[in-house]
Enzyme design. Sequence first.
Site, mmCIF file in Angstrom:
data_model
loop_
_atom_site.group_PDB
_atom_site.id
_atom_site.type_symbol
_atom_site.label_atom_id
_atom_site.label_comp_id
_atom_site.label_asym_id
_atom_site.label_seq_id
_atom_site.Cartn_x
_atom_site.Cartn_y
_atom_site.Cartn_z
ATOM 1 C CE LYS A 81 -1.880 -0.751 4.175
ATOM 2 N NZ LYS A 81 -1.414 -1.995 4.779
ATOM 3 N NE ARG B 95 -4.212 -1.467 9.364
ATOM 4 C CZ ARG B 95 -3.250 -0.934 8.877
ATOM 5 N NH1 ARG B 95 -3.646 0.633 8.240
ATOM 6 N NH2 ARG B 95 -2.293 -1.685 9.060
ATOM 7 N NE ARG C 292 8.221 -1.968 6.786
ATOM 8 C CZ ARG C 292 6.032 -2.414 6.290
ATOM 9 N NH1 ARG C 292 6.757 -1.553 5.800
ATOM 10 N NH2 ARG C 292 5.956 -2.752 7.377
ATOM 11 N NE ARG D 108 6.922 -0.410 9.828
ATOM 12 C CZ ARG D 108 5.748 -0.191 9.461
ATOM 13 N NH1 ARG D 108 5.815 0.342 8.024
ATOM 14 N NH2 ARG D 108 4.819 -0.283 9.654
ATOM 15 N NE ARG E 161 1.748 -4.934 10.988
ATOM 16 C CZ ARG E 161 3.102 -4.673 9.973
ATOM 17 N NH1 ARG E 161 3.956 -5.174 10.924
ATOM 18 N NH2 ARG E 161 3.355 -3.724 9.648
HETATM 19 P P1 B4P Z 1 3.657 -1.639 2.253
HETATM 20 O O1 B4P Z 1 2.714 -2.919 2.286
HETATM 21 O O2 B4P Z 1 3.841 -0.624 1.341
HETATM 22 O O3 B4P Z 1 3.393 -1.449 4.298
HETATM 23 P P2 B4P Z 1 3.017 -0.663 4.777
HETATM 24 O O4 B4P Z 1 2.113 0.340 3.963
HETATM 25 O O5 B4P Z 1 3.795 0.300 5.384
HETATM 26 O O6 B4P Z 1 1.563 -1.274 5.540
HETATM 27 P P3 B4P Z 1 1.036 -1.916 6.769
HETATM 28 O O7 B4P Z 1 -0.515 -2.039 6.576
HETATM 29 O O8 B4P Z 1 2.554 -2.847 6.811
HETATM 30 O O9 B4P Z 1 1.478 -0.757 7.356
HETATM 31 P P4 B4P Z 1 0.882 0.510 8.775
HETATM 32 O O10 B4P Z 1 1.819 1.602 8.883
HETATM 33 O O11 B4P Z 1 -0.620 0.857 7.487
HETATM 34 O O12 B4P Z 1 4.586 -2.762 2.186
HETATM 35 C C1 B4P Z 1 5.476 -4.006 2.954
HETATM 36 C C2 B4P Z 1 6.672 -4.054 2.650
HETATM 37 O O13 B4P Z 1 6.905 -5.014 1.249
HETATM 38 C C3 B4P Z 1 7.972 -2.755 2.135
HETATM 39 O O14 B4P Z 1 9.225 -3.030 2.516
HETATM 40 C C4 B4P Z 1 7.755 -2.433 0.385
HETATM 41 O O15 B4P Z 1 9.542 -2.461 0.146
HETATM 42 C C5 B4P Z 1 7.853 -4.113 0.369
HETATM 43 N N1 B4P Z 1 7.121 -4.388 -0.834
HETATM 44 C C6 B4P Z 1 6.332 -3.700 -1.431
HETATM 45 N N2 B4P Z 1 5.809 -4.198 -2.874
HETATM 46 C C7 B4P Z 1 6.023 -5.148 -2.984
HETATM 47 C C8 B4P Z 1 6.924 -5.909 -3.815
HETATM 48 N N3 B4P Z 1 5.561 -5.412 -5.487
HETATM 49 N N4 B4P Z 1 7.890 -7.071 -4.542
HETATM 50 C C9 B4P Z 1 8.279 -7.444 -3.281
HETATM 51 N N5 B4P Z 1 8.259 -6.316 -2.351
HETATM 52 C C10 B4P Z 1 7.131 -5.324 -1.603
HETATM 53 O O16 B4P Z 1 0.662 0.165 9.761
HETATM 54 C C11 B4P Z 1 0.903 0.014 11.103
HETATM 55 C C12 B4P Z 1 0.105 -0.192 12.102
HETATM 56 O O17 B4P Z 1 -0.345 1.405 12.677
HETATM 57 C C13 B4P Z 1 -0.581 -0.851 12.339
HETATM 58 O O18 B4P Z 1 -0.340 -2.353 12.331
HETATM 59 C C14 B4P Z 1 -1.913 -0.230 13.302
HETATM 60 O O19 B4P Z 1 -1.484 -0.591 14.640
HETATM 61 C C15 B4P Z 1 -1.825 0.879 13.440
HETATM 62 N N6 B4P Z 1 -2.423 1.830 11.998
HETATM 63 C C16 B4P Z 1 -2.383 2.042 10.990
HETATM 64 N N7 B4P Z 1 -3.212 3.133 10.735
HETATM 65 C C17 B4P Z 1 -4.219 2.454 11.389
HETATM 66 C C18 B4P Z 1 -5.748 2.852 11.460
HETATM 67 N N8 B4P Z 1 -6.504 3.463 10.082
HETATM 68 N N9 B4P Z 1 -6.164 2.347 12.642
HETATM 69 C C19 B4P Z 1 -5.824 2.023 13.007
HETATM 70 N N10 B4P Z 1 -4.808 1.176 13.373
HETATM 71 C C20 B4P Z 1 -3.660 1.753 12.461
#
Ligand code: B4P
Length: 199
Positions: free
Chosen positions: A26, A101, A140, A146, A157
């Site tokens: 995402k 979410r 990552r 992280r 998660r």
């Molecule tokens: P991404 O999937 O881009 O990771 P993210 O956006 O950080 O999603 P995530 O859901 O984990 O975290 P968030 O910050 O929203 O990429 C992951 C990895 O994959 C990266 O290293 C990337 O390089 C790699 N990658 C991407 N594309 C690839 C490909 N094609 N091939 C290979 N590798 C690839 O949330 C974190 C925490 O915050 C949650 O657990 C929760 O506690 C809190 N939170 C956030 N939003 C919330 C909400 N709305 N409500 C309640 N809690 C919330």
Amino acid sequence: MQPVLTLQNTFPMLNIVIFGPPGSGKGTQSDKIIEKYGLIHLSTGDLLRAEIAGETELGLKAKNIMEKGALVPDEVVIGMIKNRIDANIGSNGFIFDGFPRTVEQAEALDNLLSEWNLKINLMISLTVERQELITRLLKRGKEQGRTDDNLETIENRIKVYEDQTTPVMAFYTSQGKAQTVDGIGTIDEIFDRIVEVIK
Ligand code: B4P
């Protein structure tokens, strides 16, 4: 204060939700979407991590929750999003990344946007199987340190996503806005698929 309808906020804005399990890409794809379409990036994960880095009261509360892989309370993330929407009315639009979410967050987002006569135009759901999610997030964790990218938290998660977040898909499907995109492949290949859907 009640928003006032002005010429500025009657211009069309492109508002996209990017959806998917943790590690589905995402954040990665949002960076490419904002570059191409000039949208404002609203990532609740990034906003919460900034609160933690700033050692704010909100950040201190969020830190423990995020380290367990649980969800931060709805009212906290909805409040953060409301401020950013209100501050950026008149832009090309928003990409909502990691939000909503829960169905409660999705309903709140519709209400916040409707105050400005706006709506979500499209929800893009990235599909990636479980083992690939774990592989990406562990990588990552090693590269960027992280604290929520460790096996125990990642598994929680994914469970939280399955239990609390997947109903959001039905919410947007019932509005005719959900589009699924295969999230396996190179970052550019996946982005090309997303651009086709946006077109
Ligand atoms: P991404 O999937 O881009 O990771 P993210 O956006 O950080 O999603 P995530 O859901 O984990 O975290 P968030 O910050 O929203 O990429 C992951 C990895 O994959 C990266 O290293 C990337 O390089 C790699 N990658 C991407 N594309 C690839 C490909 N094609 N091939 C290979 N590798 C690839 O949330 C974190 C925490 O915050 C949650 O657990 C929760 O506690 C809190 N939170 C956030 N939003 C919330 C909400 N709305 N409500 C309640 N809690 C919330």
